[in-house]
Structures are given as C-alpha cells and as structure tokens.
Design an enzyme around this catalytic site. Structure first.
Site, mmCIF file in Angstrom:
data_model
loop_
_atom_site.group_PDB
_atom_site.id
_atom_site.type_symbol
_atom_site.label_atom_id
_atom_site.label_comp_id
_atom_site.label_asym_id
_atom_site.label_seq_id
_atom_site.Cartn_x
_atom_site.Cartn_y
_atom_site.Cartn_z
ATOM 1 N N CYS A 89 0.714 -1.207 -0.024
ATOM 2 C CA CYS A 89 -0.123 -0.037 0.081
ATOM 3 C C CYS A 89 0.873 1.273 0.009
ATOM 4 C CB CYS A 89 -0.829 0.062 1.180
ATOM 5 S SG CYS A 89 -1.905 1.448 1.636
ATOM 6 N N CYS A 92 -0.189 4.089 2.454
ATOM 7 C CA CYS A 92 0.079 3.733 3.869
ATOM 8 C C CYS A 92 1.460 4.012 4.112
ATOM 9 C CB CYS A 92 0.137 2.103 4.037
ATOM 10 S SG CYS A 92 -1.491 1.508 3.864
#
Length: 311
Positions: A89, A92
C-alpha cells in the site's frame, strides 16, 4: 475537532464485537524491545500482564493473537490508535511515518498499534476495514471514530488530540513558530511586521483564534499610539455622549487590565446611541472581544449584556 465518541462513526452500520476477538491460540509471550527503542515486537501489551511492551514503548505490532490481551486491556488506561496497513500500500507509506512521528512525540500518552491486514485478515474483517490506510482508536475498551486514507499531518495531529481528550488526557496546545514570530514582532512594537504575520496565518488557517487576537491587538495598539491615558479617560468621563472618546477610553482600559470596565462602558454607549453610530460602537466592542479571545469569561458576560442592549 469534536469528541470522536459523540460524532457519527464509520461503525454505525452495526456494532463491532471487540470481545469476540479473543485469541484463537495461546497469546504470544513477551519479547524484548528493539535496541533502537522503536516499535515493540508482535505480542506486546501493557505492563503488568502477559505480552507487555517495554517501558517507554509507544509503537507496538498488533495481531489477531494479541489483540485481546494487548490492545483492549491497554486501552483501559492508555488510548490506542490502530494503523491498518500493508506492505504493498503506497498511501500507507505516507501516513504511517506521520503516525509514528506523533506517537514518538506523545511520549507514551497514547500507543500506536500497527496492524498488517495481510497477516491479520480476521482482525481487519472484524473491524470492517474496507480500505487502507485506515485508522481507528480504542479508548476504555470501546471503538471510536477513525478515518480512511491519507490526511495532512495537521489533521492527523488534531485527530490524535481528540482521541487523547476522549481518553481524559490533557492535551497541551502545540507551539506554532509562525505565531511566535508574529507575537515577537508585536511585543517589539513592529506593528507592520506583526500585522503581516498574523494575516498570513489567517490566510492559511482562517479559524486561528490566536492570530485573530493578535491582529486585533495590532489595531488596538495603533489606536492608542501617542495618546495620553489620563487625558483620554478624563475627556471620556466629562462627556459620556462623545462616542469617539468613549471608544478610546475603552481601549485604554483594556490595555490597563480593566477589560470588564471597558466592555461595560461601551455597552452603555450602545444603549444610548442608534443607527450608524450604534453599529460603530458595537463593532468596536467586538474588536475588543477578539483581543481577549472567545474563552474569556468576561467576554461571555459582556456578549450577553450587548445582546440585551441591542434587542
């Protein structure tokens, strides 16, 4: 930011049974903290029970196995903010460093729990993670509102502050170097520089009450520059109907630490005037309220008196 426990939550679609997240196997045993003093290993939990994090640890790894014995029990004494992430991700990787920085700054006032959704799918499903990065908090064993996606650091900081307040933790107002510079200019008498600095802050943060107060102070100082306080007050006392004299006298009283008297003076003028003259006095009084700030109890009282005078 409002108290996250009293605002609409992303979990209002149905209750989340945190108690159901009991470990399916024996809880992980405690492990030593990393030498660098960073994130504690998986299995960490608060001191005093199995899996406790090392003293001073502010970041822990959270798993399906240690959620009950770590997060829920820890949240009874210390707010826990969970960061749901995954190695693949990219967003993230933008949010997680911000959370880790704030957790380190917090000095243990709250704990950041890192949850790898790929390694802990049951936990992600139970907490209804629909996208990552996702952040939620647990305070006193209860799940509270969170957010999904990447937010600017200032917004993340506000969220953390709201969680801390929900947990009964006193939150100190963060220092703002921009405000410090503006205040320094005001204190040294450089009103032009101070005005420019306060206006710049307000352009970036329109609801900054400290900057609003600073700008109102600049205007106040300009109004009383070169004025002899004794003479001005005597003139106002001699002619109660001289609106300009009353306004100047109120300015002097505010700077002399007699703000309630200044407010009372101008409310009385509002009662005796009408039309444009009354409106000018009202605006002048509001500017003095701004100098004090919205939380001053004398301002609250004077606002009620002003409302009665107007209506």
């Amino acid at each position: 930011m409002s108290d996250p426990r009293t605002t609409p939550s992303i979990f209002t679609r149905g209750a989340v049974d945190l108690g159901a997240l009991r470990p399916a196997s024996k809880p992980a045993q405690p492990a030593p903290a990393s030498p660098a003093g960073g994130a504690a290993p998986a299995g960490a939990a608060p001191a005093g029970f199995p899996g406790a994090p090392a003293a001073g640890a502010s970041i822990i790894d959270v798993t399906e196995e240690n959620f009950q014995t770590t997060v829920l029990q820890l949240s009874l004494t210390t707010p826990v903010i969970l960061d749901f992430w995954a190695e693949w991700c990219e967003p993230c990787k933008q949010l997680s460093p911000v959370l880790e920085k704030l957790a380190a700054e917090g000095g243990g006032s709250w704990i950041l729990g890192k949850v790898d959704v790929d390694a802990n799918p049951r936990l992600a499903q139970a907490l209804r993670v629909q996208g990552i990065p996702m952040v939620v908090a647990i305070v006193g064993g209860q799940l509270v509102e969170g957010f999904t996606g990447v937010l600017p650091e200032v917004e993340v900081r506000r969220y953390v502050d709201a969680v801390l307040k929900a947990g009964g933790v006193e939150v100190a107002a963060p220092e703002d170097p921009r405000l410090d510079a503006a205040d320094d200019a005001l204190m040294t008498g450089d009103l032009d520089e101070a005005e420019a600095a306060y206006r710049k802050i307000l352009a970036e943060s329109p609801q900054d009450h400290a900057a609003e107060s600073g700008l109102a102070q600049v205007e106040l100082y300009r109004r009383i520059t070169g004025v002899d306080p004794t003479t001005a007050l005597a003139k106002a006392d001699a002619d109660p109907d001289d609106v300009a004299a009353q306004q100047l006298a109120a300015d002097i009283e505010v700077l002399s630490g007699q703000a309630p008297e200044a407010y009372e003076r101008l409310v009385a003028v509002v009662k005796r005037t009408a039309g444009d003259e009354r409106d000018a006095v009202r605006k002048h009084l509001l500017s003095l309220f701004t100098v004090a700030g919205p939380d001053d109890p004398a301002v609250a009282s004077a606002r009620r008196a002003l409302a009665r005078a107007l209506f």
